[in-house]
Motif scaffolding. Structure first.
Motif, PDB file in Angstrom:
ATOM      1  N   PHE A 198       0.831  -1.206   0.000  1.00 16.97           N
ATOM      2  CA  PHE A 198       0.000   0.000   0.000  1.00 16.97           C
ATOM      3  C   PHE A 198       0.868   1.259   0.000  1.00 16.97           C
ATOM      4  O   PHE A 198       0.589   2.225  -0.706  1.00 16.97           O
ATOM      5  N   HIS A 199       1.919   1.249   0.813  1.00 15.43           N
ATOM      6  CA  HIS A 199       2.786   2.426   0.933  1.00 15.43           C
ATOM      7  C   HIS A 199       3.845   2.501  -0.171  1.00 15.43           C
ATOM      8  O   HIS A 199       4.541   3.507  -0.271  1.00 15.43           O
ATOM      9  N   GLY A 200       3.957   1.458  -0.957  1.00 17.52           N
ATOM     10  CA  GLY A 200       4.969   1.434  -1.991  1.00 17.52           C
ATOM     11  C   GLY A 200       4.506   2.108  -3.267  1.00 17.52           C
ATOM     12  O   GLY A 200       3.432   2.731  -3.324  1.00 17.52           O
ATOM     13  N   PRO A 201       5.277   1.984  -4.321  1.00 16.82           N
ATOM     14  CA  PRO A 201       4.919   2.620  -5.601  1.00 16.82           C
ATOM     15  C   PRO A 201       3.738   1.927  -6.264  1.00 16.82           C
ATOM     16  O   PRO A 201       3.440   0.754  -5.988  1.00 16.82           O
ATOM     17  N   VAL A 202       3.060   2.661  -7.150  1.00 18.98           N
ATOM     18  CA  VAL A 202       1.988   2.069  -7.953  1.00 18.98           C
ATOM     19  C   VAL A 202       2.619   1.081  -8.929  1.00 18.98           C
ATOM     20  O   VAL A 202       3.509   1.434  -9.695  1.00 18.98           O
ATOM     21  N   LEU A 203       2.162  -0.155  -8.884  1.00 15.54           N
ATOM     22  CA  LEU A 203       2.776  -1.200  -9.691  1.00 15.54           C
ATOM     23  C   LEU A 203       2.014  -1.471 -10.979  1.00 15.54           C
ATOM     24  O   LEU A 203       2.466  -2.254 -11.810  1.00 15.54           O
ATOM     25  N   ASP A 204       0.848  -0.850 -11.136  1.00 11.78           N
ATOM     26  CA  ASP A 204       0.033  -1.045 -12.330  1.00 11.78           C
ATOM     27  C   ASP A 204       0.133   0.195 -13.210  1.00 11.78           C
ATOM     28  O   ASP A 204       0.242   1.313 -12.717  1.00 11.78           O
ATOM     29  N   ALA A 205       0.107   0.013 -14.511  1.00 13.92           N
ATOM     30  CA  ALA A 205       0.214   1.124 -15.461  1.00 13.92           C
ATOM     31  C   ALA A 205      -0.525   0.721 -16.729  1.00 13.92           C
ATOM     32  O   ALA A 205      -0.779  -0.464 -16.967  1.00 13.92           O
ATOM     33  N   PRO A 206      -0.887   1.667 -17.583  1.00 12.34           N
ATOM     34  CA  PRO A 206      -0.660   3.112 -17.456  1.00 12.34           C
ATOM     35  C   PRO A 206      -1.791   3.784 -16.679  1.00 12.34           C
ATOM     36  O   PRO A 206      -2.788   3.144 -16.317  1.00 12.34           O
ATOM     37  N   ASN A 207      -1.651   5.085 -16.438  1.00 10.29           N
ATOM     38  CA  ASN A 207      -2.709   5.861 -15.808  1.00 10.29           C
ATOM     39  C   ASN A 207      -3.718   6.302 -16.859  1.00 10.29           C
ATOM     40  O   ASN A 207      -3.344   6.834 -17.911  1.00 10.29           O
ATOM     41  N   VAL A 208      -4.996   6.080 -16.572  1.00  5.20           N
ATOM     42  CA  VAL A 208      -6.080   6.452 -17.478  1.00  5.20           C
ATOM     43  C   VAL A 208      -7.185   7.110 -16.665  1.00  5.20           C
ATOM     44  O   VAL A 208      -7.116   7.186 -15.433  1.00  5.20           O
ATOM     45  N   PHE A 209      -8.207   7.563 -17.343  1.00  2.00           N
ATOM     46  CA  PHE A 209      -9.380   8.112 -16.679  1.00  2.00           C
ATOM     47  C   PHE A 209     -10.169   6.960 -16.081  1.00  2.00           C
ATOM     48  O   PHE A 209     -10.540   6.013 -16.784  1.00  2.00           O
ATOM     49  N   ILE A 210     -10.439   7.003 -14.774  1.00  6.67           N
ATOM     50  CA  ILE A 210     -11.197   5.949 -14.110  1.00  6.67           C
ATOM     51  C   ILE A 210     -12.367   6.563 -13.346  1.00  6.67           C
ATOM     52  O   ILE A 210     -12.305   7.697 -12.876  1.00  6.67           O
ATOM     53  N   HIS A 211     -13.433   5.779 -13.233  1.00 10.93           N
ATOM     54  CA  HIS A 211     -14.613   6.232 -12.494  1.00 10.93           C
ATOM     55  C   HIS A 211     -14.324   6.275 -11.004  1.00 10.93           C
ATOM     56  O   HIS A 211     -14.780   7.152 -10.295  1.00 10.93           O
ATOM     57  N   ARG A 212     -13.627   5.325 -10.512  1.00  8.35           N
ATOM     58  CA  ARG A 212     -13.141   5.196  -9.132  1.00  8.35           C
ATOM     59  C   ARG A 212     -14.186   4.627  -8.172  1.00  8.35           C
ATOM     60  O   ARG A 212     -13.872   4.156  -7.088  1.00  8.35           O
ATOM     61  N   ASP A 213     -15.474   4.649  -8.587  1.00 12.12           N
ATOM     62  CA  ASP A 213     -16.544   4.110  -7.750  1.00 12.12           C
ATOM     63  C   ASP A 213     -17.482   3.277  -8.621  1.00 12.12           C
ATOM     64  O   ASP A 213     -18.702   3.311  -8.472  1.00 12.12           O
ATOM     65  N   TYR A 214     -16.885   2.501  -9.531  1.00 11.35           N
ATOM     66  CA  TYR A 214     -17.676   1.759 -10.510  1.00 11.35           C
ATOM     67  C   TYR A 214     -18.213   0.470  -9.897  1.00 11.35           C
ATOM     68  O   TYR A 214     -17.440  -0.392  -9.450  1.00 11.35           O
ATOM     69  N   HIS A 215     -19.531   0.336  -9.880  1.00 10.83           N
ATOM     70  CA  HIS A 215     -20.199  -0.879  -9.403  1.00 10.83           C
ATOM     71  C   HIS A 215     -21.653  -0.791  -9.832  1.00 10.83           C
ATOM     72  O   HIS A 215     -22.110   0.264 -10.317  1.00 10.83           O
ATOM     73  N   PRO A 216     -22.433  -1.879  -9.710  1.00  8.95           N
ATOM     74  CA  PRO A 216     -23.806  -1.859 -10.228  1.00  8.95           C
ATOM     75  C   PRO A 216     -24.700  -0.779  -9.641  1.00  8.95           C
ATOM     76  O   PRO A 216     -25.693  -0.401 -10.273  1.00  8.95           O
ATOM     77  N   GLY A 217     -24.380  -0.285  -8.459  1.00  6.91           N
ATOM     78  CA  GLY A 217     -25.182   0.783  -7.875  1.00  6.91           C
ATOM     79  C   GLY A 217     -25.021   2.117  -8.565  1.00  6.91           C
ATOM     80  O   GLY A 217     -25.774   3.056  -8.282  1.00  6.91           O
ATOM     81  N   ASN A 218     -24.052   2.230  -9.476  1.00 11.86           N
ATOM     82  CA  ASN A 218     -23.848   3.468 -10.232  1.00 11.86           C
ATOM     83  C   ASN A 218     -24.058   3.270 -11.728  1.00 11.86           C
ATOM     84  O   ASN A 218     -23.590   4.065 -12.530  1.00 11.86           O
ATOM     85  N   VAL A 219     -24.764   2.189 -12.079  1.00  8.00           N
ATOM     86  CA  VAL A 219     -25.027   1.888 -13.487  1.00  8.00           C
ATOM     87  C   VAL A 219     -26.534   1.746 -13.689  1.00  8.00           C
ATOM     88  O   VAL A 219     -27.198   0.997 -12.968  1.00  8.00           O
ATOM     89  N   LEU A 220     -27.072   2.484 -14.665  1.00 11.67           N
ATOM     90  CA  LEU A 220     -28.492   2.415 -15.001  1.00 11.67           C
ATOM     91  C   LEU A 220     -28.690   1.515 -16.215  1.00 11.67           C
ATOM     92  O   LEU A 220     -27.866   1.508 -17.141  1.00 11.67           O
ATOM     93  N   TRP A 221     -29.797   0.773 -16.198  1.00 13.92           N
ATOM     94  CA  TRP A 221     -30.100  -0.175 -17.276  1.00 13.92           C
ATOM     95  C   TRP A 221     -31.461   0.141 -17.874  1.00 13.92           C
ATOM     96  O   TRP A 221     -32.389   0.572 -17.181  1.00 13.92           O
ATOM     97  N   ARG A 222     -31.558  -0.132 -19.183  1.00 15.87           N
ATOM     98  CA  ARG A 222     -32.832   0.006 -19.882  1.00 15.87           C
ATOM     99  C   ARG A 222     -32.902  -1.049 -20.977  1.00 15.87           C
ATOM    100  O   ARG A 222     -32.005  -1.117 -21.823  1.00 15.87           O
ATOM    101  N   ARG A 223     -33.932  -1.857 -20.924  1.00 15.67           N
ATOM    102  CA  ARG A 223     -34.142  -2.922 -21.902  1.00 15.67           C
ATOM    103  C   ARG A 223     -32.915  -3.828 -22.015  1.00 15.67           C
ATOM    104  O   ARG A 223     -32.503  -4.220 -23.100  1.00 15.67           O
ATOM    105  N   GLY A 224     -32.338  -4.132 -20.872  1.00 13.13           N
ATOM    106  CA  GLY A 224     -31.234  -5.080 -20.822  1.00 13.13           C
ATOM    107  C   GLY A 224     -29.879  -4.523 -21.192  1.00 13.13           C
ATOM    108  O   GLY A 224     -28.892  -5.273 -21.229  1.00 13.13           O
ATOM    109  N   ARG A 225     -29.798  -3.223 -21.454  1.00 10.33           N
ATOM    110  CA  ARG A 225     -28.526  -2.615 -21.842  1.00 10.33           C
ATOM    111  C   ARG A 225     -28.185  -1.452 -20.920  1.00 10.33           C
ATOM    112  O   ARG A 225     -29.069  -0.832 -20.327  1.00 10.33           O
ATOM    113  N   VAL A 226     -26.904  -1.145 -20.821  1.00 18.12           N
ATOM    114  CA  VAL A 226     -26.470  -0.035 -19.976  1.00 18.12           C
ATOM    115  C   VAL A 226     -26.970   1.274 -20.574  1.00 18.12           C
ATOM    116  O   VAL A 226     -26.686   1.593 -21.735  1.00 18.12           O
TER     117      VAL A 226
END
Length: 318
Positions: A198-226
């Motif tokens: 946790f305190h060490g360097p970020v080991l994953d790359a590259p950096n991109v735009f992320i939602h940061r709170d992505y889960h089904p509670g933040n996704v709306l659906w209509r007729r089976g599609r997002v």
């Protein structure tokens, strides 16, 4: 903001409500907030309806009658919790930047209509957004299709072009409230190794735009599609695996490890990239510490996940 969920106690699709939080978050917006909406829209507020959701803000559907008589529906988010505004005074402005960034993409997100980042006019930091169609789905009829479509949304989010001045903050993991190992851990040595990562360097790359709170509670659906992805106040620039991992953990809580693992596999198949064990470790530090003295429901599964991620990162036995 530190970890946002009490993983040991809160329901998988939202948060426990008390009389106090219902009053704060679900009551009709005050007159100054309604007046701000009317000034932005150039019409009259005729109805308001509280939308259920998280605990960091009050979210209402607002019906506005425009000049000429047409009625349109918009969404008002007000950051009404004093402790949130004290800890993150720029939270509304950050969500504004995120919505501005996604406006030129194919990601189905609300359209920003107005922002009062300091609450000068609306009373508290507030945003006004278009209302997206759709509903939350936590009990899908066809799990495989649902997971695939949930995973497919991440690719265009992470491919969002980043201008030189985008206003999105860099990713920072939520720090645990306490750094000593939770007393219920069966293998406390896992915790010390995880904290080192946790305190060490970020080991994953590259950096991109992320939602940061992505889960089904933040996704709306209509007729089976997002139909929409909402709640962008935590958006960051960071590793794509953070979005995969956060959703993966929410799926684990709602369903089981097999569902969470299948989502992960689909993300890897669709993006041709692997879910990085560094993200698993960083996210699990927050999860395992949440409700420090109370073991989460999936204690054994979570410890096993942490052991596997640490073994993959360090080459040490589980």
């Amino acid at each position: 903001m530190s970890g946002q969920h009490n993983w040991s106690a809160s329901p998988p699709h939202g948060f426990d409500e008390t009389a106090e939080t219902r009053r704060l978050l679900r009551s009709r917006p005050p007159a100054e907030a309604r007046s701000w909406v009317e000034a932005v829209m150039g019409g009259a507020v005729i109805r308001t309806r509280a939308l259920r959701g998280g605990m960091s803000s009050a979210v209402h559907e607002i019906a506005v009658q425009l000049t000429g008589g047409a009625v349109t529906q918009v969404v008002l988010r007000r950051y009404v919790r004093p402790e949130v505004n004290l800890e993150e005074p720029d939270i509304a402005e950050r969500e504004q930047h995120a919505l501005q960034l996604t406006e030129a993409t194919d990601i189905p997100t609300p359209r920003l209509l107005g922002c009062d980042p300091t609450g000068t006019d609306a009373g508290v930091p507030s945003l006004l957004m278009s209302r997206l169609p759709g509903r939350l789905v936590w009990s899908p009829t066809h799990m495989e299709v649902w997971l695939r479509r949930l995973a497919a949304v991440l690719a265009p989010i992470h491919a969002t072009p980043l201008p030189a001045q985008h206003g999105i903050r860099p990713f920072a993991p939520y720090e645990p409230e306490r750094w000593d190992p939770p007393p219920w851990l069966r293998r406390p040595s896992l915790w010390s190794r995880a904290v080192d990562i946790f305190h060490g360097p970020v080991l994953d790359a590259p950096n991109v735009f992320i939602h940061r709170d992505y889960h089904p509670g933040n996704v709306l659906w209509r007729r089976g599609r997002v139909a929409g992805v909402v709640d962008w106040q935590a958006a960051s620039i960071g590793p794509a695996s953070i979005d995969v991992g956060f959703c993966r953990l929410n799926l684990l809580r709602r369903f089981d490890f097999q569902v969470a693992a299948r989502f992960t596999d689909l993300c890897e198949d669709l993006t041709h990239t692997r879910y990085h064990p560094w993200a698993e470790v960083v996210l699990l530090v927050d999860v395992l510490d949440s409700g420090h003295d109370t073991p989460p429901r999936d204690q054994e599964t979570l410890e096993g996940m942490l052991a596997r991620a640490l073994a993959e990162l360090t080459g040490t036995p589980r």
